[in-house]
Design an enzyme around this catalytic site. Structure first.
Site, mmCIF file in Angstrom:
data_model
loop_
_atom_site.group_PDB
_atom_site.id
_atom_site.type_symbol
_atom_site.label_atom_id
_atom_site.label_comp_id
_atom_site.label_asym_id
_atom_site.label_seq_id
_atom_site.Cartn_x
_atom_site.Cartn_y
_atom_site.Cartn_z
ATOM 1 N N ASP A 140 72.392 99.726 174.910
ATOM 2 C CA ASP A 140 72.283 99.407 173.493
ATOM 3 C C ASP A 140 71.434 100.490 172.829
ATOM 4 O O ASP A 140 70.765 101.262 173.517
ATOM 5 C CB ASP A 140 71.600 98.035 173.365
ATOM 6 N N SER A 141 71.433 100.491 171.520
ATOM 7 C CA SER A 141 70.583 101.441 170.793
ATOM 8 C C SER A 141 69.101 101.100 170.957
ATOM 9 O O SER A 141 68.245 101.940 170.717
ATOM 10 C CB SER A 141 70.952 101.407 169.317
ATOM 11 N N TYR A 150 71.332 103.220 165.882
ATOM 12 C CA TYR A 150 72.644 103.846 165.990
ATOM 13 C C TYR A 150 73.471 103.603 164.721
ATOM 14 O O TYR A 150 74.406 104.340 164.446
ATOM 15 C CB TYR A 150 73.421 103.270 167.180
ATOM 16 N N GLY A 151 73.123 102.537 164.006
ATOM 17 C CA GLY A 151 73.945 102.129 162.863
ATOM 18 C C GLY A 151 74.071 103.185 161.783
ATOM 19 O O GLY A 151 75.025 103.174 161.004
ATOM 20 N N CYS A 166 76.758 92.532 164.968
ATOM 21 C CA CYS A 166 75.544 93.300 165.237
ATOM 22 C C CYS A 166 74.694 92.503 166.217
ATOM 23 O O CYS A 166 74.592 91.268 166.100
ATOM 24 C CB CYS A 166 74.774 93.555 163.951
ATOM 25 N N THR A 167 74.098 93.217 167.157
ATOM 26 C CA THR A 167 73.285 92.578 168.191
ATOM 27 C C THR A 167 72.187 91.670 167.627
ATOM 28 O O THR A 167 71.817 90.684 168.252
ATOM 29 C CB THR A 167 72.581 93.663 169.033
ATOM 30 N N HIS A 168 71.660 92.040 166.456
ATOM 31 C CA HIS A 168 70.483 91.338 165.929
ATOM 32 C C HIS A 168 70.814 90.019 165.214
ATOM 33 O O HIS A 168 69.944 89.176 165.050
ATOM 34 C CB HIS A 168 69.770 92.227 164.908
ATOM 35 N N CYS A 209 76.007 96.759 172.064
ATOM 36 C CA CYS A 209 75.780 97.336 170.732
ATOM 37 C C CYS A 209 77.114 97.500 170.003
ATOM 38 O O CYS A 209 78.020 98.196 170.481
ATOM 39 C CB CYS A 209 75.110 98.688 170.908
ATOM 40 N N ASN A 210 77.224 96.880 168.840
ATOM 41 C CA ASN A 210 78.461 97.004 168.063
ATOM 42 C C ASN A 210 78.694 98.429 167.599
ATOM 43 O O ASN A 210 79.822 98.916 167.605
ATOM 44 C CB ASN A 210 78.395 96.090 166.838
HETATM 45 N N1 DGL Z 1 72.579 97.506 168.138
HETATM 46 C C1 DGL Z 1 73.085 97.856 166.825
HETATM 47 C C2 DGL Z 1 74.433 97.179 166.600
HETATM 48 O O1 DGL Z 1 74.746 96.171 167.179
HETATM 49 C C3 DGL Z 1 72.116 97.477 165.712
HETATM 50 C C4 DGL Z 1 70.890 98.333 165.641
HETATM 51 C C5 DGL Z 1 71.181 99.793 165.381
HETATM 52 O O2 DGL Z 1 71.638 100.159 164.275
HETATM 53 O O3 DGL Z 1 70.969 100.572 166.290
HETATM 54 O O4 DGL Z 1 75.212 97.667 165.818
#
Ligand code: DGL
Length: 275
Positions: free
Chosen positions: A16-17, A48-49, A192-194, A79-80
């Site tokens: 993941d990021s 990463y977004g 999104c993971t969050h 991570c999406n």
């Molecule tokens: N993990 C990222 C996602 O699911 C969210 C956080 C990021 O932007 O890195 O897209």
């Protein structure tokens, strides 16, 4: 298919990021309690977004090298943003060394089965939304789903700071969800993971009129089905599996935030992959 038992006892890799992907790692650990997890959070490059596709692809390939060195039998991309930007490339790169699962396909399959001919919303990072990765896969199903996507870039940093379940975050969430791009939807994909952490606030906004879809359970179920079908489920052991949670940059704040995403604080190990 015949596999040596040792392969079944190799770990599942997840990358993941940062630490948000622990929402998926948690769902996997609950669903598959005998599996050993090797998690890599690329905190040096978070978020990463907002990154380009090319940048995320280059990070992803190097992280996969690490997960393959750790003998992972399966690589998951919670991570999406990374799933959207790098899944096809990573799958090709990893080849037959390990199966790669993204976070997009299980939820696309679910939406395809349950929302044919209807309007479905999606919220995620700019990378996830602008890549059109979900839209391309949903359109390919050809079941008449009208996917309406909106980038909601304020939400991930807000959640990571533990800033939710309060009035101001309610207002930020409401102002995104009231956007005309999401008008008339019957379901909303949390891409999104969050976002599982703000699902109660999103549910409250829609008051039951829109189904709010959290992919983490679907992704864990997908991994379980794959391992079972391939005879790759780890054998139960007397002691709990020793997971490893690596990050490319360590701060105490990242470690504290693991409690939010994994449900308990976990020890992060610095793995300076970029040095
Ligand atoms: N993990 C990222 C996602 O699911 C969210 C956080 C990021 O932007 O890195 O897209």
């Amino acid at each position: 298919m015949d596999h040596a038992p040792s392969r079944a006892n190799q770990p599942i890799g997840l990358f993941d990021s940062g630490i948000g992907g622990l929402t998926v790692a948690r769902a996997v650990a609950q669903r598959l309690p005998h599996e050993r997890l090797v998690y890599f959070g690329d905190t040096a490059h978070l978020p990463y977004g907002d990154k380009s596709t090319a940048a995320i692809q280059s990070y992803a390939v190097k992280i996969c090298d690490l997960l393959l060195r750790q003998q992972c039998k399966l690589i998951m991309i919670p991570c999406n943003s990374a799933s959207a930007a790098a899944y096809d490339l990573v799958r090709e790169y990893v080849g037959s060394k390990a199966r790669v699962l993204n976070v997009i396909d299980p939820i696309v399959a679910y939406v395809g089965q349950h929302y044919a001919g209807r309007a479905v919303g999606l919220i995620g990072t700019k990378q996830t939304v602008n890549s059109n990765a979900y839209k391309k896969k949903i359109d390919a199903l050809d079941v008449g789903i009208d996917l309406r996507s909106l980038a909601t870039p304020l939400l991930a940093p807000m959640i990571e700071e533990g800033f939710f379940q309060n009035k101001i975050s309610d207002d930020i969430i409401a102002s995104y969800l009231a956007h005309p791009a999401l008008a008339g939807i019957e379901a909303l994909v949390l891409a999104c993971t969050h976002y599982p952490l703000i699902k109660p606030q999103i549910d409250a906004f829609y008051a039951g009129k829109v189904a709010v879809l959290d992919a983490s359970e679907a992704v864990a179920a997908h991994a379980a089905a794959y391992l079972e079908a391939e005879n790759l489920l780890a054998a139960p052991a007397a002691t709990a599996p020793a997971h490893h949670f690596y990050v490319s940059d360590f701060t105490p704040a990242f470690e504290q935030s693991t409690r939010l995403f994994f449900g308990q604080e976990v020890q992060l190990e610095l793995y300076p992959l970029w040095e």
